[in-house]
Scaffold this motif. Structure first.
Motif, mmCIF file in Angstrom:
data_model
loop_
_atom_site.group_PDB
_atom_site.id
_atom_site.type_symbol
_atom_site.label_atom_id
_atom_site.label_comp_id
_atom_site.label_asym_id
_atom_site.label_seq_id
_atom_site.Cartn_x
_atom_site.Cartn_y
_atom_site.Cartn_z
ATOM 1 N N SER A 165 1.351 -1.022 -0.212
ATOM 2 C CA SER A 165 0.075 -0.175 0.125
ATOM 3 C C SER A 165 1.042 0.943 -0.069
ATOM 4 C CB SER A 165 -1.078 -0.029 1.178
ATOM 5 O OG SER A 165 -1.302 -1.618 1.252
ATOM 6 N N ILE A 166 2.195 1.145 0.710
ATOM 7 C CA ILE A 166 3.024 2.200 -0.016
ATOM 8 C C ILE A 166 3.794 2.345 -0.377
ATOM 9 C CG2 ILE A 166 4.824 2.988 1.782
ATOM 10 C CD1 ILE A 166 4.514 2.080 3.936
ATOM 11 N N MET A 167 3.880 1.409 -1.263
ATOM 12 C CA MET A 167 4.291 1.895 -2.241
ATOM 13 C C MET A 167 3.448 2.137 -4.077
ATOM 14 S SD MET A 167 6.771 -2.626 -2.223
ATOM 15 C CE MET A 167 7.271 -1.339 -4.430
ATOM 16 N N ALA A 168 2.342 1.996 -3.499
ATOM 17 C CA ALA A 168 1.330 2.082 -4.546
ATOM 18 C C ALA A 168 0.929 3.910 -4.053
ATOM 19 C CB ALA A 168 0.015 1.284 -4.438
ATOM 20 N N VAL A 172 1.784 8.131 -6.279
ATOM 21 C CA VAL A 172 0.968 9.561 -7.094
ATOM 22 C C VAL A 172 1.827 10.466 -6.485
ATOM 23 C CG1 VAL A 172 -0.303 10.681 -5.756
ATOM 24 C CG2 VAL A 172 -0.686 8.242 -6.126
ATOM 25 N N GLU A 173 2.585 10.506 -5.126
ATOM 26 C CA GLU A 173 3.953 11.274 -4.687
ATOM 27 C C GLU A 173 4.964 11.737 -6.030
ATOM 28 O OE1 GLU A 173 5.944 13.531 -0.914
ATOM 29 O OE2 GLU A 173 5.803 11.346 -1.356
ATOM 30 N N PHE A 335 -2.962 6.044 2.761
ATOM 31 C CA PHE A 335 -2.347 6.474 3.182
ATOM 32 C C PHE A 335 -1.897 7.820 1.707
ATOM 33 C CE2 PHE A 335 0.154 2.590 4.200
ATOM 34 C CZ PHE A 335 -0.502 3.159 6.026
ATOM 35 N N MET A 336 -2.626 7.564 0.159
ATOM 36 C CA MET A 336 -2.878 8.055 -0.466
ATOM 37 C C MET A 336 -2.990 9.978 0.572
ATOM 38 S SD MET A 336 -4.209 6.989 -4.135
ATOM 39 C CE MET A 336 -3.601 5.791 -4.355
ATOM 40 N N ALA A 337 -4.530 10.122 1.029
ATOM 41 C CA ALA A 337 -4.745 10.920 1.825
ATOM 42 C C ALA A 337 -3.087 12.527 2.231
ATOM 43 C CB ALA A 337 -5.933 11.048 2.462
#
Length: 606
Positions: A165-168, A172-173, A335-337
């Motif tokens: 999940s962190i890698m995905a 975005v960043e 994590f995206m938020a």
């Protein structure tokens, strides 16, 4: 009584025409001696060590690891390793400012929230102590039996989901920084936006010194007083140390030993070491209780001694050490938020670091490159499986202003030391045994410096304007009020979706995100003159620095660009078109757009 310094005691800094006086002892263009570099690097490491230790342990609690489980030391060593790697990459290749990268606490609410899902519940009837985050005490994970819930995840499976999940989310960043979207958004950022964003970072951290001072407020108060005494009262005192210049003058009959202002350069480190020694004496005399359940036990010098026995002598983290990463949609959305909240915080840190280094604000390409490197660091952290990502640390930026040392070699040295400590696990474990009060006292002064550093940006703004006062007051008040409201009443937000609730709680619970968003919206949508908003004052400063860039060692061409950029463009001219690469004019030999402060489109008009 005010103490005046004589001219022969103060190092005279040449006037190069800049609009402000340089007060740093060691600037980006003036590296300190090796002895000062190493000690200052250790000071930065000690300041970030509490979070570097606490956050991996909170992640271990999130995956239901036992108190004495080896996975705790594995996560700590891996996290410290990634802190060193990301610090080196960010300082040398990223934004190229002396910024330390450490584990981000912004991602913890997502991990703590996912504990309530059925597959993440802890098995057996063992009570798991709830980790403290800020001033919150999160509820203990629900106890569940493997017989009633056959789909419970193991510790390795939970780490795999965190990693994937962190890698995905890191992609975005990487996309935002690589495409130059951050640099374009910064056109809307001015001094009114930067001031509350930076100041709220310091204000939001006030709970950390409180938590670390809980076991012994006497030691914490002593630490704070020592920092003030060393920095303000003894800062002018010079102590002879074995530097290169002293070695050359040693054989001369009339050679004069040059002293170094250690109290000014290393007040935080000396305060921590002094309080650590006092704690050791009080521990030896049994002043502090030996009962681990007593609240004053953490003031003992041996309170964390088990960590030394739990840490291996040698350990090298590697990608996939817990297995192939998997994916968890709620985790990824959360994590995206948090990446967006961390992004705004990092951009604010870039401006704070530039101000602490007494250089121009970072240009578009430097900001893009910094965010890109943070995304890449998050991608690598996810692959290694540390369960969190790294971000810029605001307290270390404020420490540069306090210690008057702002050179990137110090942070690069700190990065290599952290890598060394992570590989040689016993060394890092020894540093991790520093008593909590020793850190709490020093951090209280550092966070106060960070608040004042953000407020100093308002010198360019017309504070007699009702418009500016309303925007600033609202940004500060909402940035403090809403997170506190979420803290006290977390169940108020009920959208019907746990993922949406988690995203909203993280976004509304981040003070610098709220204050920055409110300030940037109101500053760009309400009517106000460029002079009142502080734009013209920043423009004058940038124009003056542009005229003197040939004489100034701290100009943008030497601060944010690489020495090998021109040679690279000769072989690969297409690289200059990338939004995160410096754009050079082949006739001038320096940056074109980069030489100016990014928030403003300059017109050389009075």
């Amino acid at each position: 009584m005010q103490i005046e310094e004589t001219d022969d005691e103060v190092e005279q800094i040449p006037d190069n025409g800049n609009a402000h006086e340089r007060t740093l002892v060691y600037t980006l263009a003036k590296p300190p001696p090796l002895s000062i570099t190493i000690t200052a690097a250790l000071q930065h490491i000690l300041m970030c060590l509490p979070a570097s230790l606490a956050i991996p342990f909170i992640v271990a609690d999130g995956i239901c690891a036992e108190y004495d489980s080896p996975i705790r030391t594995t996560l700590f060593s891996s996290s410290l390793f990634m802190c060193g790697v990301c610090t080196i990459l960010q300082t040398a290749l990223g934004v190229r400012l002396p910024i330390l990268q450490g584990p981000s606490s912004v991602f913890l609410p997502v991990i703590l929230a996912v504990q309530k899902s059925d597959s993440w519940k802890c098995v057996d009837s063992v009570h798991v102590t709830a980790p403290i985050y800020g001033n919150n005490t999160t509820t203990s994970p629900n106890v569940s039996s493997a017989t009633t819930n056959p789909i419970l995840l193991t510790q390795d499976e939970k780490l795999k989901q965190l990693s994937g999940s962190i890698m995905a989310a890191s992609l975005v960043e990487i996309l935002i920084g690589g495409t130059g979207l951050v640099g374009r958004l910064l056109r809307c950022v001015g001094p009114i936006t930067v001031a509350p964003t930076i100041a709220l970072i310091g204000l939001s951290l006030y709970k950390i010194p409180i938590r670390y001072s809980k076991s012994s407020w006497e030691l914490s108060l002593t630490g704070s007083v020592l920092v003030v005494v060393f920095a303000l009262y003894l800062g002018h005192v010079k102590i002879p140390v074995p530097t290169r210049a002293n070695c050359k003058n040693r054989g001369k009959s009339n050679g004069k030993l040059r002293g170094v202002r250690l109290f000014q350069l290393l007040p935080v480190l000396m305060s921590i070491l002094a309080v650590w020694a006092i704690s050791g004496i009080l521990t030896y005399t049994n002043v502090f209780p030996s009962d681990p359940d007593h609240h004053r036990f953490r003031a003992r010098a041996d309170a964390k001694s088990k960590l030394i026995h739990m840490s291996p002598w040698f350990y090298l983290p590697y990608p996939g050490q817990f297995g192939l990463p998997s994916f968890n949609l709620p985790l990824c959305i959360g994590f995206m938020a948090t990446f967006f909240a961390s992004l705004i915080e990092s951009v604010g840190d870039y401006y704070a670091a530039a101000k602490a280094c007494e250089v121009d604000a970072p240009p578009y390409n430097a900001v893009n490159r910094g965010i890109l490197l943070e995304g890449i660091g998050g991608l690598i952290s996810g692959a290694v499986g540390v369960g969190n990502v790294t971000t810029s640390y605001s307290a270390n930026i404020a420490a540069m202003t306090l210690t008057k040392t702002a050179n990137r070699y110090i942070l690069i040295c700190a990065g290599f030391i952290m890598v060394l400590f992570s590989v040689v696990g016993k060394f890092g474990a020894v540093l991790a045994t520093i008593p909590d009060p020793a850190l709490g006292g020093a951090l209280a002064v550092i966070y106060g410096m960070l608040v004042s550093l953000g407020l100093s940006t308002l010198q360019y703004v017309n504070l007699n304007s009702p418009r500016n006062l309303l925007i600033l007051g609202l940004a500060f008040f909402v940035g403090i009020l809403v997170p506190e409201w979420i803290d006290r009443y977390p169940d108020v937000i009920r959208t019907g979706s746990k993922e949406a609730d988690s995203v909203l709680k993280v976004a509304l619970g981040t003070p610098m995100f709220l204050g920055g968003v409110i300030a940037i919206i109101l500053d760009n949508t309400t009517r106000g003159s460029r002079k009142d908003r502080g734009i013209d004052a920043w423009q004058v400063r940038a124009c003056q620095n542009e005229v003197t860039s040939d004489m100034d060692d701290n100009s943008n061409s030497t601060t944010y660009d690489w020495s090998w950029t021109t040679a690279l463009y000769q072989y690969l001219p297409c690289c200059s078109k990338l939004p995160f690469m410096p754009a050079y004019d082949k006739h001038v030999g320096c940056t074109v757009e980069n030489a100016n402060i990014p928030m403003i489109i300059f017109s050389h008009s009075d």
